[in-house]
Design a protein around this motif. Structure first.
Motif, PDB file in Angstrom:
ATOM      1  N   VAL A   1       0.967  -1.267   0.311  1.00 20.26           N
ATOM      2  CA  VAL A   1      -0.010  -0.177   0.000  1.00 20.26           C
ATOM      3  C   VAL A   1       1.262   1.242  -0.101  1.00 20.26           C
TER       4      VAL A   1
ATOM      5  N   ASP B   1      -3.619   5.271  -0.031  1.00 21.51           N
ATOM      6  CA  ASP B   1      -3.778   4.851  -1.587  1.00 21.51           C
ATOM      7  C   ASP B   1      -5.326   4.223  -0.665  1.00 21.51           C
TER       8      ASP B   1
ATOM      9  N   LEU C   1      -7.931   1.257  -1.463  1.00 23.28           N
ATOM     10  CA  LEU C   1      -8.825   0.308  -2.251  1.00 23.28           C
ATOM     11  C   LEU C   1     -10.258  -0.356  -1.472  1.00 23.28           C
ATOM     12  N   GLU C   2     -10.815  -0.836  -2.248  1.00 25.33           N
ATOM     13  CA  GLU C   2     -12.147  -0.888  -2.188  1.00 25.33           C
ATOM     14  C   GLU C   2     -12.861  -2.214  -0.634  1.00 25.33           C
TER      15      GLU C   2
ATOM     16  N   ASP D   1     -10.947  -5.683   1.662  1.00 28.81           N
ATOM     17  CA  ASP D   1      -9.860  -6.729   2.200  1.00 28.81           C
ATOM     18  C   ASP D   1     -10.313  -8.004   1.952  1.00 28.81           C
TER      19      ASP D   1
ATOM     20  N   LEU E   1      -5.511  -5.948   1.633  1.00 34.89           N
ATOM     21  CA  LEU E   1      -6.268  -5.153   0.112  1.00 34.89           C
ATOM     22  C   LEU E   1      -6.905  -5.397  -1.258  1.00 34.89           C
TER      23      LEU E   1
ATOM     24  N   ASN F   1      -8.058  -3.728  -4.857  1.00 35.13           N
ATOM     25  CA  ASN F   1      -9.056  -3.189  -5.592  1.00 35.13           C
ATOM     26  C   ASN F   1     -10.088  -3.761  -6.764  1.00 35.13           C
TER      27      ASN F   1
ATOM     28  N   GLU G   1      -6.032  -5.703  -8.409  1.00 39.37           N
ATOM     29  CA  GLU G   1      -4.885  -5.461  -7.387  1.00 39.37           C
ATOM     30  C   GLU G   1      -4.493  -6.017  -6.251  1.00 39.37           C
TER      31      GLU G   1
ATOM     32  N   LYS H   1      -2.717  -5.522  -2.315  1.00 39.17           N
ATOM     33  CA  LYS H   1      -1.499  -4.547  -2.274  1.00 39.17           C
ATOM     34  C   LYS H   1      -1.638  -5.166  -0.332  1.00 39.17           C
TER      35      LYS H   1
ATOM     36  N   SER I   1     -18.779  -3.085  -2.741  1.00 40.32           N
ATOM     37  CA  SER I   1     -17.452  -2.707  -2.019  1.00 40.32           C
ATOM     38  C   SER I   1     -17.978  -2.333  -0.429  1.00 40.32           C
TER      39      SER I   1
END
Length: 473
Positions: free
Chosen positions: A172, A191, A193-194, A196, A243, A245, A249, A251, A422
């Motif tokens: 992240v 950042d 991210l939508e 986890d 996390l 998105n 992706e 992270k 999300s």
């Protein structure tokens, strides 16, 4: 009488050549110095002539004594003398000036509009926010300060330090640190991210496809390999800290327990990693460890992706050890040399029949019945990650080269990943009955593992493990 060299003279031709070369070098340096001095004198004379002509009288009388020359700045000395020079300087003045990184005060948190609260972690509160000037949605994490009487919490310092160091596409991204009105209001801007992985697994009806699991694991391993190459241990890897998105992706996030390590590894606290993802050497009291504890957590996450449920859900440390040994089999001196030297292993009573029949040093394969849809290569990778002996667990770089990722089905491209609604948009993520990460300063409890294999406990009854009975044959 003809002259001849003395018999005491040096007749070595190499020495003569070296002396001659040194003389030539000295002569060249002398000439270069003289040429440089001549050029400086010419430049000085030229500047004096220009200054004298500029201070001459308007009627052309050059017999007047010259005024004392002022020392001109670089900008005045480079004034244009023609229209072409003026045009070139104008083009130069129109060049864009980019900001340069420099020390300065942090921005205020009022530059961000907080939209809604997402989740509370062990070391901070995470909110969804929008930057007012750009309208971009970010994640705003407020660090917890109430348990830090000595000043700024070391967990926050480590998180900031490691995030600034770990610039990787699967870690992240920390944008900046902003402040509130008080000294204890410190926020990390990251950042957004939508999702986890924990929330996704709870809400999905079916687990991820094998090709999707490989894509997630490859991204996870890529970020983990980068962290370990920078000598960083995460020490709290779990699905809620991964996390994702809507572009497929993944992270790694939440570096509150991250720590730099070395070789040999330093003496560290054993009370790290959330209980369900904690390795057996930590549970048995190891104080020197390395990135192998992260690889054990990776194995637990791998199993969770396969079954959609946490692999080892212990109620406490003793119960956790019971569940680990129920899955992997009890430790022996053959598959885990030296485990008896760990502080909490002294109370562990192994079944006598098991140690006499166990042969070989390789970690045994996990039971096939628990992972029916996993290939042989995948089962071998999972079994090596969940090996009791930390020395035989593969590194992240070795896992990236494992044949499991090259067999069919191949990893799915990130662009083909499904999208999910999300849970961080306009509502809080629901709290689950999961253990929290250990808090800094908390002391490791005194544990008695005598009841792990069904024996009588010698400690607190609240620490009793579930236990199991081995049946051979």
């Amino acid at each position: 009488m003809s002259s001849s060299k003395s018999r005491w003279a040096d007749e070595d031709p190499e020495a003569d050549a070296l002396i001659a070369q040194r003389k030539r070098e000295k002569e060249e340096k002398r000439r270069a110095k003289a040429e440089k001095q001549r050029r400086e004198e010419e430049q000085t004379q030229l500047q004096a002539a220009r200054s004298q002509s500029a201070t001459a009288s308007p009627n052309g009388d050059s017999d007047a004594p010259p005024k004392k020359r002022r020392r001109l700045s670089n900008e005045q000395q480079q004034q244009p003398t023609s229209g072409v020079d003026s045009q070139q300087n104008q083009v130069k003045s129109n060049l864009l000036q980019f900001p340069v990184l420099e020390w300065g005060p942090c921005r205020h948190v009022d530059n961000f509009e907080r939209l809604n609260h997402i989740e509370e972690g062990s070391y901070g509160w995470v909110s969804r926010a929008k930057e007012i000037t750009t309208g971009e949605v970010v994640a705003l994490k407020k660090l917890k300060m109430e348990n830090s009487p000595d000043g700024f919490p070391v967990t926050g310092l480590r998180e900031i330090q490691t995030l600034l160091k770990a610039r990787h596409q699967n870690v992240v991204f920390l944008r900046e640190v902003v402040m509130g009105n008080k000294m204890d209001e410190v926020y990390l801007v990251m950042d957004f991210l939508e999702h986890d992985l924990k929330t996704l697994l709870d809400d999905m009806r079916e687990p991820f496809l094998p090709s999707e699991i490989k894509t997630l694991l490859l991204q996870f391993l890529s970020g983990l390999e980068f962290l370990h190459s920078q000598w960083i241990m995460h020490r709290d890897l779990k699905t809620s800290n991964l996390l994702m998105n809507n572009r497929g992706e993944l992270k790694i996030a939440d570096f509150g327990m991250a720590r730099y390590y070395g070789d040999p590894p330093p003496k560290l606290t054993q009370l790290v990693v959330t209980l369900w993802y904690r390795s057996p050497e930590l549970l048995l009291g190891a104080e020197t460890y390395g990135p192998e504890i992260d690889m054990w957590s990776l194995g637990c996450i791998f199993g969770e992706l396969l079954t959609k449920e946490p692999l080892l859900q212990g109620k406490n440390e003793v119960d956790q050890v019971s569940k680990i040994f129920a899955l992997t089999g009890p430790p022996t001196s053959q598959i885990w040399p030296g485990f008896r030297s760990l502080p909490n292993a002294k109370s562990l009573r192994l079944p006598p029949s098991y140690s006499s029949t166990q042969k070989g040093t390789a970690p045994p394969l996990l039971p096939r019945a628990k992972f029916p849809f996993l290939t042989n290569s995948g089962l071998q990778l999972l079994s090596s990650l969940l090996a009791l002996n930390p020395a035989v667990r593969p590194t992240a770089a070795e896992c990236l080269k494992h044949p499991y990722f090259r067999e069919d089905p191949r990893p799915k491209p990130k662009e083909m990943f499904p999208t999910f609604p999300s849970k961080a948009g306009m509502e809080k993520r629901r709290r689950r009955e999961t253990p929290e990460a250990p808090k800094r300063g908390q002391e490791a409890p005194k544990l008695d593992f005598a009841s792990v294999f069904g024996g009588q406990t010698g400690g607190d009854a609240g620490e009793a493990g579930a236990g199991f009975t081995l049946r051979l044959g």
